[in-house]
Design an enzyme around this catalytic site. Structure first.
Site, PDB file in Angstrom:
ATOM      1  N   ALA A  33      -0.671   0.935   6.044  1.00 32.00           N
ATOM      2  CA  ALA A  33      -1.320   0.152   7.245  1.00 32.00           C
ATOM      3  C   ALA A  33      -2.242  -1.281   7.298  1.00 32.00           C
ATOM      4  CB  ALA A  33      -1.769   0.857   8.147  1.00 32.00           C
ATOM      5  N   ASP A  34      -1.767  -2.321   7.936  1.00 32.12           N
ATOM      6  CA  ASP A  34      -2.857  -3.253   7.728  1.00 32.12           C
ATOM      7  C   ASP A  34      -3.280  -4.219   8.561  1.00 32.12           C
ATOM      8  OD1 ASP A  34      -4.006  -4.591   5.089  1.00 32.12           O
ATOM      9  OD2 ASP A  34      -4.350  -5.940   6.500  1.00 32.12           O
ATOM     10  N   THR A  35      -4.464  -4.560   9.257  1.00 32.03           N
ATOM     11  CA  THR A  35      -4.553  -5.035  10.423  1.00 32.03           C
ATOM     12  C   THR A  35      -5.157  -6.500  10.071  1.00 32.03           C
ATOM     13  OG1 THR A  35      -4.661  -2.757  11.039  1.00 32.03           O
ATOM     14  CG2 THR A  35      -6.056  -5.011  12.504  1.00 32.03           C
ATOM     15  N   LYS A  87       1.184  -1.064   0.365  1.00 27.92           N
ATOM     16  CA  LYS A  87      -0.213   0.113   0.041  1.00 27.92           C
ATOM     17  C   LYS A  87       0.368   1.273   0.285  1.00 27.92           C
ATOM     18  CE  LYS A  87      -4.370  -2.622   2.302  1.00 27.92           C
ATOM     19  NZ  LYS A  87      -4.856  -2.260   3.257  1.00 27.92           N
TER      20      LYS A  87
END
Length: 209
Positions: free
Chosen positions: A84-86, A57
């Site tokens: 960011a990624d969760t 990203k």
């Protein structure tokens, strides 16, 4: 500590929760949602998976903006892109955002009365001293323990629609907080962005805060 630089911080995410966390810290930023295709990233260890997604990203937005000279120079400051990624990990299974209500119900039925881990990957992309693209990334883990939750309680929670667009099908800052017994680690990491870890990375990069 590097020389202090007044970067233009760019959030490569449309998540309102990540925007709220950055704003709460008083950080100035602009939003440029990523167009990165996540389907090309395979599973594996949760830490590596979220780091790969966040890197993808951040890189996609950085490259797109630097190709667009007008956008890249709009602020008169060098760009620093935050991706960011969760994801939620329960046992050997990774839980992303539910596809629909039925999928969300299955996720919550598995998580109730048990412990799971929430991983958020963070990546920061900028132009390095040699003029080439430079990328730093990390992953933060938080353990979350749920009280037992009945199927009726799950259905009542799903009625509010809060589960949509949430990894693991719940929002710790929302109504499902009523069923959280304990967390071990960074609360904001579960919301979607480990704020203190991000700030420490920005400081290490010499970013103006």
């Amino acid at each position: 500590m590097e020389e202090i630089v007044n970067y233009q911080l760019v959030l490569a995410s449309a998540s309102p929760r990540r925007r709220e966390i950055l704003s709460q810290a008083g950080l100035e930023y602009i939003v440029e949602p990523s167009e990165f295709d996540e389907r090309g990233v395979r599973g594996g260890a949760p830490e590596e998976y979220v780091r790969a997604l966040s890197r993808g990203k951040a890189e996609e937005v950085y490259r797109r903006l630097t190709r667009d000279r007008e956008k890249a120079e709009a602020s008169g400051r060098p760009l620093l892109v935050l991706g960011a990624d969760t994801v939620v990990a329960h046992g050997e299974r990774l839980l992303n955002k539910p596809q629909d209500r039925a999928d969300a119900a299955k996720m919550l039925a598995k998580l109730q009365g048990d412990c799971h881990e929430v991983y958020t990957g963070v990546a920061l992309c900028r132009r390095g001293e040699n003029g080439e693209e430079e990328l730093r990334s990390l992953a933060v883990k938080t353990e979350v323990h749920f009280y037992p939750v009945t199927q009726e309680e799950i259905e009542r929670y799903l009625d509010c629609g809060e589960y949509a667009d949430k990894a693991g099908a719940y929002a710790i800052q929302g109504r499902f907080a009523a069923y959280i017994r304990e967390i071990r680690g960074d609360y904001y990491n579960v919301v979607g962005l480990p704020l203190s870890a991000v700030v420490q990375e920005l400081k290490a990069l010499g970013a103006w805060l």
